[in-house]
Design a protein around this motif. Structure first.
Motif, PDB file in Angstrom:
ATOM      1  N   VAL A  58      -1.374   0.123   0.980  1.00 38.09           N
ATOM      2  CA  VAL A  58       0.007  -0.158   1.400  1.00 38.09           C
ATOM      3  C   VAL A  58       0.990   0.303   0.327  1.00 38.09           C
ATOM      4  N   ASN A  59       0.671   0.020  -0.925  1.00 39.65           N
ATOM      5  CA  ASN A  59       1.548   0.432  -2.020  1.00 39.65           C
ATOM      6  C   ASN A  59       1.629   1.945  -2.132  1.00 39.65           C
ATOM      7  N   HIS A  60       0.489   2.615  -2.002  1.00 32.67           N
ATOM      8  CA  HIS A  60       0.486   4.077  -2.090  1.00 32.67           C
ATOM      9  C   HIS A  60       1.197   4.710  -0.896  1.00 32.67           C
ATOM     10  N   LEU A  61       1.133   4.055   0.260  1.00 28.87           N
ATOM     11  CA  LEU A  61       1.866   4.551   1.426  1.00 28.87           C
ATOM     12  C   LEU A  61       3.369   4.521   1.170  1.00 28.87           C
ATOM     13  N   ARG A  62       3.852   3.433   0.587  1.00 27.49           N
ATOM     14  CA  ARG A  62       5.271   3.346   0.261  1.00 27.49           C
ATOM     15  C   ARG A  62       5.661   4.423  -0.757  1.00 27.49           C
TER      16      ARG A  62
END
Length: 390
Positions: A255-259
């Motif tokens: 999720v963090n890398h997607l952002r």
């Protein structure tokens, strides 16, 4: 000193036990505790995340700093400043350096000459492009590269450490299981031999005593092995739960890398938009500057034509009046406007991106221009701003 020797000996013995267990497992001579399918899937997902994150991180670095030599030097410089707890200075980009060279050359050639004035305009545009690139590099490094590097150098190292500890505890657990199994087999064998031993009335009672003593020793060994197995199982279960929680955190990492990926795309889009805007402005500026090469070519062609006909006449483009130009019966084409264009004077036609106009050529006109018509409006339009359709 004695404590250190004992600790060293204990560590060496533990290492040897794990090595024996690992070797026997590889040879198929010992059983191995298998993790549940969900745990195995979590580990596979974590390995996949690490591998692809590392590849994406390295290739993004190459994209942002394509020169391997400069890239290595930049990494060393960043490492030194990081160790010194200082911020690395902003480095000049290749575009800014090229722009500086062009403007310095213009001073030498003369800023009043066509070549010198053009070098000034192009050099200024290159400096703006270089500044936009530097801003893009800084934004990408903060919003995209740094989170990926933090995962690889932080979270993944923690996961790897806990997984190694889990594997060691798993080897200890299986070694305890093997030890208990062997002790039980020996106890059963001793008990079986004891049942066959003679009683006290026979001539060899000592054999019975020895057998009873061995049976007691093996019973004690079984109890000790069972206790060690319980302790090893508890430690293994506790470590498995810690490792499981860390592996389940990979979902949060995604999720963090997607952002961060969205932020990288936004930064890249803004960078290319700036570059496109600067190049459009440069084309407009160059269109307003006198093109000495085109003028010389036009005058040479006009002079050659006049000499061949034995007459002297001015260049037709100098006397061309747009309002007197009529569209030819054949040869008109439709064109789509690629970019907005503001007319420099009354002889040119302003354009809006994506609109359709009719274009055609007239004799004696510069090949970089066409006559464009939109309703009752008519004027010269640059060819580079058009996409001819038919």
């Amino acid at each position: 000193m004695d404590f250190n020797v004992k600790k060293l000996a204990s560590g060496a013995g533990l290492f040897f036990t794990r090595a024996v267990q690992f070797t026997e497992e590889k040879l198929g001579q010992a059983e191995k505790t298998e993790l549940d399918a969900h745990f195995e899937n979590l580990m596979s997902r974590a390995d996949c995340t690490k591998n692809w994150t590392e590849k994406i991180y390295r290739q993004t670095e190459v994209l942002l700093q394509p020169n391997p030599i400069d890239h290595t030097g930049a990494r060393i410089e960043e490492f030194l400043y990081e160790k010194l707890d200082r911020k690395a200075p902003s480095r000049i980009t290749n575009g800014e350096l090229l722009g500086q060279y062009m403007q310095d050359a213009a001073k030498e050639f003369g800023p009043g000459t066509p070549y010198g004035s053009t070098l000034i305009q192009v050099g200024e545009c290159e400096r703006r492009l270089g500044a936009a690139e530097r801003e893009f590099l800084q934004t990408s490094a903060i919003s995209f590269l740094t989170p990926l590097r933090n995962f690889l150098e932080g979270d993944w190292k923690t996961i790897s450490k806990e997984r190694r500890l889990l594997e060691n505890l798993r080897l200890d657990l299986d070694a305890c299981k093997t030890r208990l199994k062997k002790a039980r087999l020996a106890e059963a064998k001793t008990a079986c031999e004891g049942e066959m031993a003679p009683d006290f009335q026979e001539t060899r009672p000592r054999n019975y005593v020895l057998s009873a003593s061995a049976s007691a020793l093996w019973s004690e060994e079984v109890e000790k092995a069972e206790h060690e197995l319980r302790v090893a199982q508890t430690e293994f279960d506790r470590q498995a739960e810690v490792t499981r929680l860390l592996l389940e955190g990979i979902s949060s990492t995604h999720v963090n890398h997607l952002r961060c990926l969205h932020e990288f795309v936004e930064a890249q889009a803004a960078y290319y938009k700036q570059c496109h805007f600067h190049m459009q402005e440069l084309q407009k500026e160059l269109g307003r500057l006198p093109n000495a090469f085109a003028l010389n070519s036009t005058h040479s062609m006009a002079a050659a034509g006049s000499a061949a006909e034995g007459i002297s006449s001015p260049v037709e483009t100098d006397t061309l009046k747009i309002e007197e130009v009529q569209a030819p019966a054949t040869g008109t084409r439709k064109a789509k406007v690629l970019y907005d264009y503001d007319a420099a004077d009354s002889s040119e036609l302003s354009l809006l991106a994506d609109e359709l106009i009719t274009v055609y050529t007239v004799p004696g006109m510069d090949s970089d221009w066409l006559i464009g018509e939109r309703g009752n409006q008519k004027g010269k339009v640059p060819v580079t701003y058009l996409e001819l359709l038919s």
